[in-house]
Scaffold this motif. Structure first.
Motif, mmCIF file in Angstrom:
data_model
loop_
_atom_site.group_PDB
_atom_site.id
_atom_site.type_symbol
_atom_site.label_atom_id
_atom_site.label_comp_id
_atom_site.label_asym_id
_atom_site.label_seq_id
_atom_site.Cartn_x
_atom_site.Cartn_y
_atom_site.Cartn_z
ATOM 1 N N PRO A 316 -11.285 6.492 -6.293
ATOM 2 C CA PRO A 316 -10.190 6.510 -7.270
ATOM 3 C C PRO A 316 -10.632 6.114 -8.670
ATOM 4 O O PRO A 316 -11.535 5.300 -8.851
ATOM 5 N N ALA A 317 -9.916 6.686 -9.650
ATOM 6 C CA ALA A 317 -10.225 6.380 -11.046
ATOM 7 C C ALA A 317 -9.357 5.267 -11.606
ATOM 8 O O ALA A 317 -9.672 4.716 -12.658
ATOM 9 N N GLY A 318 -8.254 4.939 -10.938
ATOM 10 C CA GLY A 318 -7.347 3.914 -11.451
ATOM 11 C C GLY A 318 -6.761 3.080 -10.328
ATOM 12 O O GLY A 318 -7.019 3.314 -9.146
ATOM 13 N N GLU A 319 -5.945 2.097 -10.723
ATOM 14 C CA GLU A 319 -5.401 1.155 -9.740
ATOM 15 C C GLU A 319 -4.432 1.839 -8.767
ATOM 16 O O GLU A 319 -4.453 1.567 -7.564
ATOM 17 N N LYS A 320 -3.564 2.696 -9.291
ATOM 18 C CA LYS A 320 -2.610 3.377 -8.413
ATOM 19 C C LYS A 320 -3.335 4.274 -7.416
ATOM 20 O O LYS A 320 -3.004 4.309 -6.228
ATOM 21 N N GLU A 321 -4.340 4.995 -7.902
ATOM 22 C CA GLU A 321 -5.121 5.846 -7.001
ATOM 23 C C GLU A 321 -5.859 5.006 -5.961
ATOM 24 O O GLU A 321 -6.038 5.439 -4.815
ATOM 25 N N ALA A 322 -6.275 3.806 -6.357
ATOM 26 C CA ALA A 322 -6.944 2.920 -5.400
ATOM 27 C C ALA A 322 -5.987 2.493 -4.292
ATOM 28 O O ALA A 322 -6.361 2.439 -3.113
ATOM 29 N N ARG A 323 -4.732 2.201 -4.653
ATOM 30 C CA ARG A 323 -3.748 1.839 -3.621
ATOM 31 C C ARG A 323 -3.488 3.018 -2.688
ATOM 32 O O ARG A 323 -3.331 2.843 -1.474
ATOM 33 N N ALA A 363 -15.545 1.841 -9.102
ATOM 34 C CA ALA A 363 -14.514 2.511 -8.300
ATOM 35 C C ALA A 363 -14.378 1.845 -6.932
ATOM 36 O O ALA A 363 -13.268 1.656 -6.426
ATOM 37 N N MET A 364 -15.503 1.488 -6.331
ATOM 38 C CA MET A 364 -15.454 0.774 -5.060
ATOM 39 C C MET A 364 -14.760 -0.576 -5.226
ATOM 40 O O MET A 364 -13.991 -1.007 -4.352
ATOM 41 N N GLY A 365 -15.022 -1.232 -6.338
ATOM 42 C CA GLY A 365 -14.371 -2.510 -6.603
ATOM 43 C C GLY A 365 -12.859 -2.370 -6.669
ATOM 44 O O GLY A 365 -12.121 -3.243 -6.174
ATOM 45 N N ARG A 366 -12.383 -1.282 -7.254
ATOM 46 C CA ARG A 366 -10.933 -1.061 -7.311
ATOM 47 C C ARG A 366 -10.338 -0.910 -5.918
ATOM 48 O O ARG A 366 -9.257 -1.422 -5.631
ATOM 49 N N VAL A 367 -11.060 -0.201 -5.051
ATOM 50 C CA VAL A 367 -10.576 -0.032 -3.677
ATOM 51 C C VAL A 367 -10.540 -1.383 -2.955
ATOM 52 O O VAL A 367 -9.569 -1.711 -2.263
ATOM 53 N N GLU A 373 -5.315 -6.939 -1.892
ATOM 54 C CA GLU A 373 -3.910 -7.152 -2.252
ATOM 55 C C GLU A 373 -2.967 -6.738 -1.127
ATOM 56 O O GLU A 373 -1.902 -7.325 -0.955
ATOM 57 N N GLN A 374 -3.372 -5.710 -0.374
ATOM 58 C CA GLN A 374 -2.498 -5.193 0.676
ATOM 59 C C GLN A 374 -3.337 -4.932 1.931
ATOM 60 O O GLN A 374 -3.627 -3.803 2.291
ATOM 61 N N PRO A 375 -3.758 -6.017 2.626
ATOM 62 C CA PRO A 375 -4.666 -5.852 3.773
ATOM 63 C C PRO A 375 -4.018 -5.175 4.973
ATOM 64 O O PRO A 375 -4.718 -4.668 5.850
ATOM 65 N N ALA A 376 -2.678 -5.171 5.032
ATOM 66 C CA ALA A 376 -1.965 -4.527 6.135
ATOM 67 C C ALA A 376 -0.919 -3.590 5.555
ATOM 68 O O ALA A 376 -0.457 -3.780 4.422
ATOM 69 N N PRO A 377 -0.520 -2.570 6.294
ATOM 70 C CA PRO A 377 0.515 -1.662 5.782
ATOM 71 C C PRO A 377 1.805 -2.429 5.517
ATOM 72 O O PRO A 377 2.154 -3.367 6.244
ATOM 73 N N PRO A 378 2.543 -2.060 4.459
ATOM 74 C CA PRO A 378 3.813 -2.735 4.193
ATOM 75 C C PRO A 378 4.818 -2.472 5.308
ATOM 76 O O PRO A 378 4.736 -1.465 6.016
ATOM 77 N N ARG A 379 5.737 -3.384 5.448
ATOM 78 C CA ARG A 379 6.770 -3.236 6.492
ATOM 79 C C ARG A 379 7.617 -1.997 6.225
ATOM 80 O O ARG A 379 8.078 -1.789 5.092
ATOM 81 N N PRO A 380 7.852 -1.144 7.222
ATOM 82 C CA PRO A 380 8.690 0.054 7.014
ATOM 83 C C PRO A 380 10.112 -0.345 6.592
ATOM 84 O O PRO A 380 10.692 -1.282 7.155
ATOM 85 N N LEU A 381 10.643 0.349 5.625
ATOM 86 C CA LEU A 381 12.003 0.059 5.163
ATOM 87 C C LEU A 381 13.047 0.856 5.928
ATOM 88 O O LEU A 381 14.217 0.476 5.949
ATOM 89 N N LEU A 382 12.628 1.971 6.535
ATOM 90 C CA LEU A 382 13.534 2.792 7.334
ATOM 91 C C LEU A 382 12.830 3.213 8.619
ATOM 92 O O LEU A 382 11.597 3.229 8.685
ATOM 93 N N THR A 383 13.607 3.556 9.602
ATOM 94 C CA THR A 383 13.068 4.085 10.857
ATOM 95 C C THR A 383 13.231 5.600 10.888
ATOM 96 O O THR A 383 13.948 6.184 10.052
ATOM 97 N N GLY A 384 12.608 6.215 11.859
ATOM 98 C CA GLY A 384 12.783 7.653 12.036
ATOM 99 C C GLY A 384 14.231 8.007 12.308
ATOM 100 O O GLY A 384 14.732 9.042 11.839
ATOM 101 N N ALA A 385 14.923 7.144 13.051
ATOM 102 C CA ALA A 385 16.346 7.385 13.322
ATOM 103 C C ALA A 385 17.157 7.350 12.033
ATOM 104 O O ALA A 385 18.091 8.144 11.847
ATOM 105 N N ASP A 386 16.813 6.427 11.122
ATOM 106 C CA ASP A 386 17.494 6.363 9.822
ATOM 107 C C ASP A 386 17.305 7.669 9.054
ATOM 108 O O ASP A 386 18.258 8.198 8.448
ATOM 109 N N VAL A 387 16.090 8.188 9.054
ATOM 110 C CA VAL A 387 15.798 9.432 8.340
ATOM 111 C C VAL A 387 16.599 10.593 8.922
ATOM 112 O O VAL A 387 17.196 11.398 8.185
ATOM 113 N N MET A 388 16.646 10.677 10.252
ATOM 114 C CA MET A 388 17.387 11.771 10.885
ATOM 115 C C MET A 388 18.873 11.682 10.563
ATOM 116 O O MET A 388 19.538 12.701 10.317
#
Length: 436
Positions: A316-323, A363-367, A373-388
């Protein structure tokens, strides 16, 4: 000069410490595992387990083979004491393994192994012994590396002949699992790249990883100063130099990351430039084929192949791309970065520059920062049932597609709460083409 000899556990009654364990003790190295020849293997194993707090179990009850696991220690194997110990030792592979030690520290050495230990020489007991079990050719390469010894001239000649006879079918190939174990023991060594080069020199690599050899002599140019084969060895070397405790799957991935290049090699007729389009995906397929043939665990094969397939992804070239990079490849990190770094550091061709290396490191440093900053995936805000329910759709691929897009938006900080998540899903649902 050998080191001071380490202490040994109590000897089983009437028992001998044999083979590699006796060899290592004589060298002043703690045995990795203990092999005992005893009058009653079952009784000796149970007694050791009771005395030292381990567990005893049969490996082969019909032949009387037993094993003891002790907490935090090497395992102890027990086999029946042969009627003629010297005759048994003389059927072994190398003289330094044809040794035995009794409880009074008297050494049985019918093949002259002690002299070879002092000379740091790996010498066969006999050519017939090597030919009786051709796996011993692979063991020769592995022991030469791991012991730091050198093959004796006649032994090397026989190893090469065994390889040639295996190649033309005169001798039968050992079981792939046995070859795998020898190869992985070599690969675990700090100088594994040199060991693999030695396997090639002895004619063993063609019998083991022929696809890897296809890169011999195939020049790359540009960033590369080595041919494809040597580059793979150098990438493995660079990985181990920077990460000495690298796990075996990571070592495999470094070695095989460019294995697809020979079969994807093309030359542009207008410019004369060399190309390897699609070598990452082809390399992943070849990696799966090769490691399946060697009977590696399925999960290891999948991970190694995925690392090979992904090693060309752009940083990635920037912080957002690194996330985004972290979110999409989280299950491969940080291993993927280690492979990419090893690949880069193994390339010192005319197109390589310090400025380029600095940009790559940044670039590796950004990753790495994004991963921290985010070692684990963020908690899901919706479930598949919510989407359906929100989109009034049935279960299917579209639900998964929307959930993945929502997960990435949350990871990037574009969606912060349940309300924003619902709005995101509704908007995305309107923009998706209908399923026909």
């Amino acid at each position: 000069m050998f080191r001071r000899r380490p202490p040994l556990p109590p000897f089983p009654p009437g028992g001998l410490l044999v083979g590699g364990a006796a060899r290592d003790w004589l060298r002043g190295a703690p045995p990795k595992d203990y092999d005992w020849a005893v009058p009653d293997p079952a009784a000796a194993a149970r007694a050791m387990a009771d005395a030292l707090g381990g567990s005893a179990f049969p490996l082969d009850e019909e032949r009387g083979y037993w094993r003891v696991h002790l907490p935090g220690e090497a395992h102890h194997d027990f086999v029946p004491l042969p009627a003629d110990v010297n005759d048994d030792l003389l059927r072994r592979d190398f003289t330094v393994n044809a040794l035995a030690l009794n409880e009074n520290r008297k050494i049985l050495d019918p093949a002259g192994g002690q002299a070879d230990l002092k000379a740091r020489r790996l010498r066969m007991v006999s050519a017939a012994n090597l030919r009786a079990d051709p796996l011993r050719a692979w063991r020769a390469a592995r022991l030469e590396l791991t012991l730091g010894f050198r093959l004796e001239v006649e032994t090397e000649r026989v190893v090469r002949q065994v390889a040639a006879d295996l190649s033309d079918g005169t001798l039968r190939m050992p079981a792939p699992e046995r070859i795998r174990d020898e190869l992985q023991a070599l690969l675990a060594h700090p100088d594994a790249a040199h060991g693999l080069k030695r396997m090639e020199d002895l004619g063993l690599l063609a019998l083991t990883l022929p696809e890897l050899r296809e890169g011999i002599g195939l020049q790359q140019g540009g960033y590369h100063h080595l041919d494809v084969f040597a580059h793979g060895l150098e990438a493995l070397h660079q990985l181990i130099a920077r990460l000495p405790d690298a796990a075996l799957p990571l070592r495999w991935a470094a070695l095989l990351h460019d294995v697809g290049k020979p079969r994807s090699h093309t030359v542009n007729p207008s410019t004369g430039r060399t190309h390897f389009h699609g070598h990452d995906k082809l390399g992943a397929a070849l990696t799966t084929q090769m490691l399946t043939r060697l009977k590696l665990p399925g999960e290891d094969i999948k991970r190694i192949a995925r690392l090979v397939e992904t090693h060309m992804v752009g940083l990635p070239a920037g912080e957002k791309e690194a996330r985004r990079f972290v979110h999409r490849r989280r299950n491969l990190l940080p291993d993927l970065l280690w492979i990419m770094l090893a690949d880069r550091e193994a390339a010192r061709g005319p197109s390589s520059s310090e400025a380029g290396r600095h940009a790559y490191a940044a670039a590796m440093g950004r990753v790495l920062e994004a991963l921290e900053e985010q070692p684990a995936p963020p908690r899901p805000l919706l479930t598949g049932a919510d989407v359906m329910a929100l989109l009034d759709i049935s279960p299917g691929p579209r639900v998964g597609e929307i959930m993945r897009a929502l997960g990435e938006a949350v990871a990037l900080g574009e969606v912060l709460d349940g309300a924003e998540a619902r709005a995101f899903v509704v908007k995305l649902g309107k923009n998706l083409s209908p399923i026909r």
